[in-house]
Every structure is written in C-alpha cells, then in structure tokens.
Design an enzyme around this catalytic site. Structure first.
Site, PDB file in Angstrom:
ATOM      1  N   CYS A  11     -22.260 -34.362  21.679  1.00 50.69           N
ATOM      2  CA  CYS A  11     -22.948 -33.522  20.694  1.00 50.69           C
ATOM      3  C   CYS A  11     -22.337 -32.131  20.784  1.00 50.69           C
ATOM      4  O   CYS A  11     -21.490 -31.869  21.640  1.00 50.69           O
ATOM      5  CB  CYS A  11     -24.472 -33.510  20.883  1.00 50.69           C
ATOM      6  SG  CYS A  11     -25.082 -32.671  22.336  1.00 50.69           S
ATOM      7  N   CYS A  85     -21.595 -33.767  15.954  1.00 45.89           N
ATOM      8  CA  CYS A  85     -20.431 -32.895  16.153  1.00 45.89           C
ATOM      9  C   CYS A  85     -19.426 -33.049  15.020  1.00 45.89           C
ATOM     10  O   CYS A  85     -18.451 -32.311  14.941  1.00 45.89           O
ATOM     11  CB  CYS A  85     -19.785 -33.095  17.516  1.00 45.89           C
ATOM     12  SG  CYS A  85     -19.085 -34.714  17.801  1.00 45.89           S
ATOM     13  N   CYS A  89     -15.076 -34.172  16.725  1.00 40.85           N
ATOM     14  CA  CYS A  89     -14.965 -35.241  17.718  1.00 40.85           C
ATOM     15  C   CYS A  89     -13.624 -35.952  17.551  1.00 40.85           C
ATOM     16  O   CYS A  89     -13.305 -36.415  16.463  1.00 40.85           O
ATOM     17  CB  CYS A  89     -16.087 -36.259  17.537  1.00 40.85           C
ATOM     18  SG  CYS A  89     -17.703 -35.612  17.905  1.00 40.85           S
TER      19      CYS A  89
END
Length: 134
Positions: A11, A85, A89
């Site tokens: 996250c 995110c 990511c």
C-alpha cells in the site's frame, strides 16, 4: 516438498492496510506462508490506530516498520496484493496480482479502522484457502 507460497502486500505508506494484512496472514497461516509488506512511499511508523485495532484481535504489530517496496521483494513473491498504490507498484510477468480496493485508514481513529480491518481479515482468510489447498 514445494517451497511455501509467498505473498507481498503493498500500500502507499506501508503503515495501515498492508500491515494489517501481513499481520493477519502471519497470525492465521503461521509459518506455512511467507509474508512481506511494503509501500511505495513508506511512512515513518505504523499507524497507531491500526496497531490498536490489531491488538483488539490479539495480533501485535508494534514491532513492524514501514518499508519501501523493492524489485527483489516483488520478484521473491508469488502473489502481490496491492491496496491503493496504483501505477507505482512494479509489475513483473508471471506474478499473480490482486488489487484489494480498501479505504485508507490514514488519519482515522480505531472506530473507523475496525471495519477496514474486518474486511482485510475476510480477504486474508480467503487467500489462505487459495494458497493452501486442504
């Protein structure tokens, strides 16, 4: 015997959702699944309301520290679960990606964190049944 499954929870700040998910997975699966968590922009510490919400479940995450996501962590994990995110990511071919849409507990009190925590627990329990067929 095959290597045990490995999961990376990601996250934004690695201070809330990914810490709760990692805490539950470690608690519920024991050493049968390797657990990692990281963030794209780690906070200085884990959210105090998140620590308290997990303590209510009998899970102590006070020793956890937010970590930056690394390529190595992604490559070493068979399942990568992102939680808000987005595009930051890293994505590698051959990995199993899941995106869990969850409210961000940042800046919220324990009462607001508990429903997020409960949602994460349900998803982690389902994940365990997928990773560890009985």
């Amino acid at each position: 015997m095959a290597d045990k499954p490995s999961v990376l929870f990601v996250c934004g700040h690695n201070a809330g959702r990914s810490q709760m998910a990692a805490g539950y997975l470690s608690h519920l699966a024991g050493d049968r699944i390797e657990v990692r968590s990281a963030g794209s922009a780690p906070a200085d510490s884990v959210n105090a309301a998140v620590v308290e919400a997990m303590r209510e479940e009998g899970i102590d995450i006070t020793d956890q520290k937010p970590k930056i996501i690394t390529t190595d962590a992604v490559q070493a994990s068979e399942a990568v679960i992102t939680m808000g995110c987005g595009d930051v990511c890293p994505v590698f071919p051959g990995k199993r990606y899941l995106d869990w849409k969850l409210d961000d507990p940042a800046g919220q009190g324990v009462d607001a964190v508990c429903p997020i925590r409960n949602e994460i627990r349900g998803r982690v329990e389902k994940l365990i049944t997928e990773l560890l067929p009985s």
